[in-house]
Design an enzyme around this catalytic site. Sequence first.
Site, short mmCIF file in Angstrom:
data_model
loop_
_atom_site.label_atom_id
_atom_site.label_comp_id
_atom_site.label_asym_id
_atom_site.label_seq_id
_atom_site.Cartn_x
_atom_site.Cartn_y
_atom_site.Cartn_z
CG ASP A 182 -26.16 21.69 22.35
OD1 ASP A 182 -26.02 20.61 22.96
OD2 ASP A 182 -25.21 22.44 22.08
CB ALA A 191 -27.30 8.79 24.40
CE1 TYR A 192 -19.73 11.10 20.01
CE2 TYR A 192 -19.46 8.93 20.98
CZ TYR A 192 -19.04 9.91 20.10
OH TYR A 192 -17.94 9.68 19.31
CB THR A 225 -25.82 1.71 28.28
OG1 THR A 225 -25.22 0.62 27.58
CG2 THR A 225 -24.70 2.47 28.97
CE1 TYR A 251 -23.06 5.09 24.87
CE2 TYR A 251 -22.75 2.80 25.51
CZ TYR A 251 -23.59 3.86 25.21
OH TYR A 251 -24.95 3.67 25.25
#
Length: 290
Positions: A33, A57-58, A98, A122
Amino acid sequence: MVTGCSGQVGRYLVQQAAIGGWTIASFDREQLDITDFVLVEQAVKKFKPDVIINAAAYTAVDKAESEVSHSYAANCDGPANLANAARVNGAVIIHISTDYVFSGDKAGPYAEGDLVCPLGVYGASKLAGEMAVSENCARHIILRTAWVFGEYGNNFVKTMLRIGSQRCHLGVVADQFGGPTYAGDAAAALLIMARYTLESGFEQWGIYHFSGAPYVSWHDFASTIFDKAVAQGLMANVPRVDSIISADYPTPARRPANSCLDCSRILSVFGITPSDWGAALSNLGPYMPA
Protein backbone atom coordinates in the site's frame (compact mmCIF):
# COMPACT_ATOMS: atom_id res chain seq x y z
CA MET A 1 11.38 -1.78 -7.91
CA VAL A 2 8.02 -1.60 -9.67
CA THR A 3 4.79 -0.54 -7.98
CA GLY A 4 1.44 -1.09 -9.68
CA CYS A 5 2.78 -4.29 -11.27
CA SER A 6 -0.69 -5.65 -12.07
CA GLY A 7 -1.76 -2.60 -14.10
CA GLN A 8 -1.59 -2.09 -17.85
CA VAL A 9 1.94 -0.68 -17.93
CA GLY A 10 3.13 -2.48 -14.80
CA ARG A 11 2.58 -5.94 -16.29
CA TYR A 12 4.81 -5.10 -19.26
CA LEU A 13 7.39 -3.46 -17.02
CA VAL A 14 7.88 -6.65 -15.04
CA GLN A 15 8.04 -8.82 -18.17
CA GLN A 16 10.43 -6.58 -20.06
CA ALA A 17 12.64 -5.87 -17.04
CA ALA A 18 13.11 -9.61 -16.49
CA ILE A 19 14.08 -10.08 -20.14
CA GLY A 20 16.42 -7.10 -19.89
CA GLY A 21 18.35 -8.60 -17.00
CA TRP A 22 17.10 -6.37 -14.19
CA THR A 23 16.72 -7.73 -10.69
CA ILE A 24 13.13 -6.82 -9.85
CA ALA A 25 10.94 -6.41 -6.80
CA SER A 26 7.37 -5.87 -7.98
CA PHE A 27 4.32 -4.97 -5.93
CA ASP A 28 0.61 -4.70 -6.59
CA ARG A 29 -1.85 -2.91 -4.32
CA GLU A 30 -2.32 -5.93 -2.04
CA GLN A 31 1.43 -6.47 -1.65
CA LEU A 32 2.32 -2.84 -0.93
CA ASP A 33 0.00 0.00 0.00
CA ILE A 34 2.00 2.97 -1.27
CA THR A 35 -0.17 5.34 0.77
CA ASP A 36 1.34 3.83 3.94
CA PHE A 37 4.59 5.71 4.60
CA VAL A 38 6.01 3.09 6.97
CA LEU A 39 5.34 0.15 4.62
CA VAL A 40 6.93 2.00 1.69
CA GLU A 41 9.96 2.91 3.79
CA GLN A 42 10.37 -0.71 4.90
CA ALA A 43 10.02 -2.14 1.38
CA VAL A 44 12.54 0.26 -0.15
CA LYS A 45 15.01 -0.20 2.69
CA LYS A 46 14.76 -3.99 2.36
CA PHE A 47 15.17 -4.21 -1.43
CA LYS A 48 17.56 -1.23 -1.85
CA PRO A 49 16.56 -0.47 -5.47
CA ASP A 50 18.63 1.67 -7.84
CA VAL A 51 15.41 2.76 -9.55
CA ILE A 52 11.79 2.89 -8.40
CA ILE A 53 9.20 2.99 -11.18
CA ASN A 54 5.76 3.96 -9.91
CA ALA A 55 3.07 2.57 -12.17
CA ALA A 56 0.45 2.56 -9.40
CA ALA A 57 -2.43 5.02 -9.66
CA TYR A 58 -6.11 5.67 -9.09
CA THR A 59 -7.37 5.89 -12.68
CA ALA A 60 -11.17 5.87 -12.35
CA VAL A 61 -11.57 9.33 -13.88
CA ASP A 62 -15.32 9.70 -13.32
CA LYS A 63 -15.42 8.03 -9.89
CA ALA A 64 -12.65 10.37 -8.75
CA GLU A 65 -15.14 13.24 -8.80
CA SER A 66 -16.89 11.63 -5.81
CA GLU A 67 -13.94 9.69 -4.37
CA VAL A 68 -11.64 12.64 -3.91
CA SER A 69 -9.74 11.33 -0.90
CA HIS A 70 -9.04 7.97 -2.56
CA SER A 71 -7.79 9.70 -5.69
CA TYR A 72 -5.41 11.99 -3.81
CA ALA A 73 -4.19 9.18 -1.55
CA ALA A 74 -3.11 7.00 -4.48
CA ASN A 75 -2.05 9.74 -6.89
CA CYS A 76 -0.37 12.18 -4.51
CA ASP A 77 0.35 10.69 -1.08
CA GLY A 78 1.64 7.40 -2.50
CA PRO A 79 4.07 9.01 -4.96
CA ALA A 80 5.25 11.36 -2.19
CA ASN A 81 6.06 8.36 0.00
CA LEU A 82 7.92 6.60 -2.80
CA ALA A 83 9.88 9.73 -3.72
CA ASN A 84 10.86 10.35 -0.12
CA ALA A 85 12.01 6.75 0.26
CA ALA A 86 13.93 7.00 -3.00
CA ARG A 87 15.79 10.08 -1.78
CA VAL A 88 16.62 8.59 1.63
CA ASN A 89 17.92 5.38 0.04
CA GLY A 90 19.81 7.01 -2.85
CA ALA A 91 17.47 5.72 -5.57
CA VAL A 92 16.01 7.30 -8.69
CA ILE A 93 12.23 7.56 -8.97
CA ILE A 94 10.39 7.41 -12.29
CA HIS A 95 6.70 8.29 -11.99
CA ILE A 96 3.93 7.92 -14.57
CA SER A 97 1.58 10.87 -15.01
CA THR A 98 -1.06 11.93 -17.51
CA ASP A 99 -2.29 14.32 -20.18
CA TYR A 100 -5.16 15.16 -17.80
CA VAL A 101 -2.95 17.72 -16.05
CA PHE A 102 -3.78 19.96 -19.03
CA SER A 103 -7.08 21.67 -19.82
CA GLY A 104 -6.97 20.68 -23.48
CA ASP A 105 -7.64 24.23 -24.68
CA LYS A 106 -4.31 24.72 -26.44
CA ALA A 107 -4.02 24.69 -30.22
CA GLY A 108 -1.32 22.12 -30.99
CA PRO A 109 0.55 19.53 -28.93
CA TYR A 110 1.39 20.21 -25.30
CA ALA A 111 5.07 20.58 -24.36
CA GLU A 112 6.38 19.74 -20.91
CA GLY A 113 6.57 23.38 -19.83
CA ASP A 114 3.09 24.40 -20.93
CA LEU A 115 0.58 25.70 -18.41
CA VAL A 116 -1.10 22.96 -16.39
CA CYS A 117 -4.78 23.34 -15.58
CA PRO A 118 -6.61 20.06 -14.85
CA LEU A 119 -10.36 19.91 -15.47
CA GLY A 120 -11.25 17.42 -12.74
CA VAL A 121 -10.20 15.62 -9.59
CA TYR A 122 -8.24 12.89 -11.35
CA GLY A 123 -6.07 15.36 -13.24
CA ALA A 124 -5.66 17.56 -10.17
CA SER A 125 -4.58 14.59 -8.04
CA LYS A 126 -2.08 13.50 -10.68
CA LEU A 127 -0.69 17.03 -10.87
CA ALA A 128 -0.35 17.05 -7.08
CA GLY A 129 1.54 13.76 -7.41
CA GLU A 130 3.95 15.29 -9.92
CA MET A 131 4.67 18.12 -7.51
CA ALA A 132 5.11 15.72 -4.60
CA VAL A 133 7.63 13.62 -6.54
CA SER A 134 9.66 16.64 -7.67
CA GLU A 135 9.67 18.14 -4.17
CA ASN A 136 10.70 14.94 -2.38
CA CYS A 137 13.40 13.58 -4.70
CA ALA A 138 15.73 15.61 -6.92
CA ARG A 139 16.68 12.54 -8.97
CA HIS A 140 13.28 12.07 -10.57
CA ILE A 141 11.66 11.62 -13.95
CA ILE A 142 7.96 12.19 -14.53
CA LEU A 143 6.58 10.58 -17.68
CA ARG A 144 3.25 11.93 -18.88
CA THR A 145 1.38 9.68 -21.26
CA ALA A 146 -2.13 9.44 -22.75
CA TRP A 147 -4.78 7.06 -24.07
CA VAL A 148 -3.00 3.92 -22.86
CA PHE A 149 -4.13 0.54 -24.15
CA GLY A 150 -2.81 -3.00 -24.09
CA GLU A 151 -3.68 -6.66 -23.78
CA TYR A 152 -4.04 -6.39 -19.99
CA GLY A 153 -6.73 -4.61 -18.01
CA ASN A 154 -9.62 -2.53 -19.31
CA ASN A 155 -9.10 0.00 -22.07
CA PHE A 156 -10.66 1.64 -25.11
CA VAL A 157 -9.56 -1.04 -27.59
CA LYS A 158 -11.18 -3.83 -25.59
CA THR A 159 -14.32 -1.78 -25.04
CA MET A 160 -14.71 -1.02 -28.75
CA LEU A 161 -14.23 -4.66 -29.76
CA ARG A 162 -16.76 -5.79 -27.19
CA ILE A 163 -19.37 -3.21 -28.18
CA GLY A 164 -18.61 -3.59 -31.89
CA SER A 165 -19.27 -7.32 -31.70
CA GLN A 166 -22.68 -6.65 -30.14
CA ARG A 167 -23.98 -3.72 -32.20
CA CYS A 168 -24.38 -2.80 -35.84
CA HIS A 169 -23.67 0.87 -35.18
CA LEU A 170 -22.43 3.07 -32.37
CA GLY A 171 -21.43 6.65 -31.66
CA VAL A 172 -17.90 7.67 -30.70
CA VAL A 173 -16.64 11.10 -29.65
CA ALA A 174 -14.93 12.93 -32.50
CA ASP A 175 -13.98 16.24 -30.82
CA GLN A 176 -11.28 14.89 -28.48
CA PHE A 177 -7.83 14.31 -29.96
CA GLY A 178 -4.72 12.54 -28.70
CA GLY A 179 -2.04 9.97 -29.35
CA PRO A 180 -3.04 6.40 -28.41
CA THR A 181 -0.20 4.76 -26.50
CA TYR A 182 0.54 1.05 -26.42
CA ALA A 183 1.32 0.02 -22.83
CA GLY A 184 4.17 -2.21 -23.96
CA ASP A 185 5.82 0.75 -25.68
CA ALA A 186 5.39 2.88 -22.55
CA ALA A 187 7.08 0.16 -20.46
CA ALA A 188 9.96 -0.05 -22.93
CA ALA A 189 10.40 3.73 -22.78
CA LEU A 190 10.46 3.67 -18.97
CA LEU A 191 13.16 1.00 -18.90
CA ILE A 192 15.30 2.87 -21.44
CA MET A 193 15.11 5.96 -19.25
CA ALA A 194 15.89 3.88 -16.16
CA ARG A 195 19.11 2.66 -17.80
CA TYR A 196 20.13 6.21 -18.68
CA THR A 197 19.55 7.50 -15.16
CA LEU A 198 22.15 5.08 -13.81
CA GLU A 199 24.88 6.37 -16.11
CA SER A 200 27.55 8.52 -14.52
CA GLY A 201 26.86 12.22 -14.99
CA PHE A 202 23.19 11.92 -15.97
CA GLU A 203 21.43 15.17 -15.07
CA GLN A 204 18.43 15.35 -17.43
CA TRP A 205 15.85 15.11 -14.66
CA GLY A 206 12.30 16.40 -14.86
CA ILE A 207 9.19 15.92 -16.97
CA TYR A 208 8.93 14.07 -20.30
CA HIS A 209 6.05 13.33 -22.63
CA PHE A 210 5.48 9.98 -24.34
CA SER A 211 2.45 9.00 -26.39
CA GLY A 212 1.49 7.57 -29.74
CA ALA A 213 1.53 8.84 -33.31
CA PRO A 214 -0.24 9.95 -35.35
CA TYR A 215 -2.72 12.02 -33.36
CA VAL A 216 -6.33 10.99 -33.92
CA SER A 217 -9.80 11.48 -32.48
CA TRP A 218 -11.47 8.73 -30.48
CA HIS A 219 -13.74 8.27 -33.51
CA ASP A 220 -10.76 7.79 -35.81
CA PHE A 221 -9.15 5.39 -33.36
CA ALA A 222 -12.33 3.31 -33.10
CA SER A 223 -12.70 3.14 -36.87
CA THR A 224 -9.14 1.90 -37.24
CA ILE A 225 -9.67 -0.74 -34.55
CA PHE A 226 -12.73 -2.11 -36.37
CA ASP A 227 -11.02 -2.06 -39.78
CA LYS A 228 -8.09 -4.04 -38.41
CA ALA A 229 -10.35 -6.48 -36.55
CA VAL A 230 -12.24 -7.29 -39.77
CA ALA A 231 -8.99 -7.56 -41.75
CA GLN A 232 -7.70 -10.04 -39.16
CA GLY A 233 -10.87 -12.12 -39.39
CA LEU A 234 -11.92 -11.34 -35.82
CA MET A 235 -15.16 -9.57 -36.79
CA ALA A 236 -17.46 -10.26 -39.70
CA ASN A 237 -18.34 -6.66 -40.48
CA VAL A 238 -17.25 -3.15 -39.57
CA PRO A 239 -20.04 -1.52 -37.54
CA ARG A 240 -21.22 1.96 -38.50
CA VAL A 241 -19.38 4.46 -36.33
CA ASP A 242 -21.21 7.78 -35.99
CA SER A 243 -19.34 10.93 -35.00
CA ILE A 244 -20.66 12.53 -31.83
CA ILE A 245 -19.46 15.46 -29.75
CA SER A 246 -18.53 15.37 -26.09
CA ALA A 247 -21.77 17.10 -25.14
CA ASP A 248 -23.67 14.13 -26.60
CA TYR A 249 -21.95 11.80 -24.15
CA PRO A 250 -21.89 13.61 -20.79
CA THR A 251 -19.66 12.20 -18.04
CA PRO A 252 -19.11 13.25 -14.41
CA ALA A 253 -15.57 14.39 -15.26
CA ARG A 254 -14.67 16.64 -18.19
CA ARG A 255 -12.03 15.34 -20.60
CA PRO A 256 -9.41 17.49 -22.35
CA ALA A 257 -10.38 18.16 -25.97
CA ASN A 258 -6.69 18.21 -26.85
CA SER A 259 -4.58 15.44 -25.33
CA CYS A 260 -1.83 15.66 -27.97
CA LEU A 261 1.59 15.54 -26.30
CA ASP A 262 4.78 16.94 -27.82
CA CYS A 263 7.29 14.10 -27.55
CA SER A 264 10.35 15.91 -28.90
CA ARG A 265 12.20 16.13 -25.57
CA ILE A 266 12.19 12.38 -24.90
CA LEU A 267 13.48 11.85 -28.44
CA SER A 268 16.32 14.32 -28.05
CA VAL A 269 17.47 13.09 -24.63
CA PHE A 270 16.82 9.35 -24.83
CA GLY A 271 16.27 8.65 -28.54
CA ILE A 272 12.76 7.35 -27.78
CA THR A 273 10.27 7.66 -30.64
CA PRO A 274 6.46 7.87 -30.22
CA SER A 275 4.44 4.72 -29.73
CA ASP A 276 3.37 3.18 -33.06
CA TRP A 277 -0.20 2.45 -32.05
CA GLY A 278 -1.14 1.22 -35.52
CA ALA A 279 1.50 -1.51 -35.36
CA ALA A 280 0.33 -2.40 -31.85
CA LEU A 281 -3.08 -3.25 -33.30
CA SER A 282 -1.62 -5.82 -35.71
CA ASN A 283 -2.74 -8.70 -33.45
CA LEU A 284 -6.10 -7.98 -31.84
CA GLY A 285 -6.85 -11.58 -30.87
CA PRO A 286 -5.91 -11.12 -27.19
CA TYR A 287 -8.21 -8.08 -27.00
CA MET A 288 -11.34 -9.88 -28.19
CA PRO A 289 -14.08 -10.67 -25.66
CA ALA A 290 -14.25 -14.30 -24.58
